[in-house]
Structures are given as structure tokens and as C-alpha cells.
Design an enzyme around this catalytic site. Structure first.
Site, PDB file in Angstrom:
ATOM      1  N   CYS A 292      25.165  13.083 -26.732  1.00  0.00           N
ATOM      2  CA  CYS A 292      26.282  14.149 -27.627  1.00  0.00           C
ATOM      3  C   CYS A 292      26.818  14.866 -27.101  1.00  0.00           C
ATOM      4  CB  CYS A 292      25.279  14.397 -29.106  1.00  0.00           C
ATOM      5  SG  CYS A 292      24.326  13.133 -29.419  1.00  0.00           S
TER       6      CYS A 292
HETATM    7  C1  BEZ Z   1      21.712  12.188 -25.948  1.00  0.00           C
HETATM    8  O1  BEZ Z   1      22.565  12.453 -26.230  1.00  0.00           O
HETATM    9  O2  BEZ Z   1      21.790  12.279 -24.401  1.00  0.00           O
HETATM   10  C2  BEZ Z   1      20.902  11.385 -25.863  1.00  0.00           C
HETATM   11  C3  BEZ Z   1      20.590  11.737 -27.919  1.00  0.00           C
HETATM   12  C4  BEZ Z   1      19.299  10.976 -28.117  1.00  0.00           C
HETATM   13  C5  BEZ Z   1      18.334  10.620 -27.302  1.00  0.00           C
HETATM   14  C6  BEZ Z   1      18.684   9.361 -26.545  1.00  0.00           C
HETATM   15  C7  BEZ Z   1      20.274  10.698 -25.567  1.00  0.00           C
END
Ligand code: BEZ
Length: 211
Positions: free
Chosen positions: A45
């Protein structure tokens, strides 16, 4: 209930890093892209928000507003903003909704419990100036989105909204397009002064009309 293409994008009022947003009012008469992030302070994200921020001018040039969403609090978003600027080299320059009560996530069916129990998956909704949903994309948490693809489909949507054409596989802005099958050859001749090539009666190609 799932949102389908052609549905009116649900309206909502929500807290965001740019203050309270009344979604339809905020969109005005522009195109809009609403995209969800599973959680604050997560690696994928963080890269996505930095990439959307660094390419915001390309969305502006397409008369398109962008807005993100995560189900964490405004205080959490404010803390995360510092990390995004520090690690991605671009400060957040569009609103990030704090959807703590999951009102927006529920309206847009962004929670897929068999994938992530209470967090949102990576949804993308492109909304036209008529407030109708023109495109939806859904990615799992483990796969970051591709900004080039989001811009590419936006270009296609904006082109096909204004001209009787469709865009073929792997089309990008400037390449030949397909004459809408509903047009007769006579109508196509009138509409496309650059002419068109008939490969099959149902497959006619023409230079991109707005170039
Ligand atoms: C991420 O943004 O890296 C992420 C968010 C939730 C679960 C797994 C990865």
C-alpha cells in the site's frame, strides 16, 4: 451487494486526510477513481500511494480526481503520510478516506471475507462524470496495482465515451482503434474522415479519431 458496471456509484460522506468528503459533490463534473488499501503501514500500500501521488498530474490532465481508502483512523493515516513521503519520495497529494466503520467499504463491496476477513482488498472503481461506474478492478492484498494500466483504461474509457469506437487488445493512447460494430460502413465513412480498413465485416480499424 456487488457494484456492477453502469450502476450509479454509491454516494457517501466520509472523513479523509483532506477533511470531510461528500463524494458526489467532491467529484463534481469530473471523472473519479476510488481505490482501496487493506491497511495502513503496510508495504505494498505504501508503494501504491507513493506511485499514485507521483503521477497525480497525469490524472489531472485527464480531468480525473483520485481518492484512496483504508479502514484505519485519520490519526493513523496522518502518521502513515510521513512514511509515504519519506520512502516513496512524494507526499500524499490526494485524499485518503478513513473508513473506520467500513461504511464505504461495505457500500462498494470492498471486503471479500474469504480473502481478508475484515480488511478491504485492492479495489479500483472508475466513475464517469455521470456518476456511473465505468470500470472495476479487484486485486488481492499481495499484488500491487499498475498505474500505467489504470491510466490506459481511463484513456480508453474517455475515448470510447466520445467516439463510436472500441479499443483492441493492449491498446495504448495513439494506436489504431476499432470502429463500433453497430455503425454501418456509410456511417463509419462519415464519422471517420481518416478512413478505415476492413479486415472482416465485423473488424474495421481506424486511426485514433482524437489525434
Ligand atoms: C501490503 O500492503 O503490503 C499488505 C496489506 C495487507 C496484507 C498484505 C499485504
Amino acid at each position: 451487494m456487488a457494484i456492477r458496471l453502469g450502476d450509479v456509484a454509491p454516494d457517501f460522506t466520509a472523513a479523509s486526510t483532506d477533511g470531510e468528503i461528500e463524494f458526489h459533490n467532491w467529484l463534481g463534473d469530473q471523472w473519479g477513481i476510488l481505490f482501496s488499501h487493506p491497511k495502513d503501514f503496510t508495504p505494498v500500500c505504501t508503494t501504491e500511494l507513493g506511485a499514485f501521488a507521483s503521477r497525480k498530474a497525469e490524472f489531472d490532465a485527464r480531468n480525473t480526481k483520485i481518492i484512496g481508502l483504508s479502514v484505519d483512523s485519520l490519526e493513523s493515516h496522518d502518521g502513515w503520510k510521513g512514511d509515504i513521503a519519506e520512502t516513496q519520495g512524494t507526499a500524499l497529494n490526494f485524499p485518503l478516506i478513513a473508513d473506520e466503520d467500513r461504511n464505504v467499504a461495505t457500500l462498494y463491496d470492498m471486503i471479500h471475507p474469504n480473502e481478508l476477513e475484515t480488511l478491504t482488498v485492492r479495489s479500483v472503481f472508475i466513475i464517469g462524470p455521470d456518476k456511473k461506474v465505468k470500470l472495476t478492478l479487484t486485486y488481492p492484498a499481495s499484488t500491487g496495482r499498475n498505474i500505467d494500466e489504470v491510466l490506459r483504461v481511463l484513456d480508453s474509457l474517455q475515448l470510447t465515451a466520445g467516439y463510436s469506437v472500441a479499443t483492441p487488445v493492449n491498446w495504448t493512447d495513439g494506436k489504431d482503434v476499432i470502429v463500433a460494430p453497430a455503425l454501418s460502413d456509410e456511417e463509419a465513412t462519415a464519422k471517420f474522415p481518416k478512413g478505415f480498413k476492413t479486415l472482416k465485416p465485423y473488424l474495421r480499424v481506424t486511426p485514433q479519431p482524437n489525434k
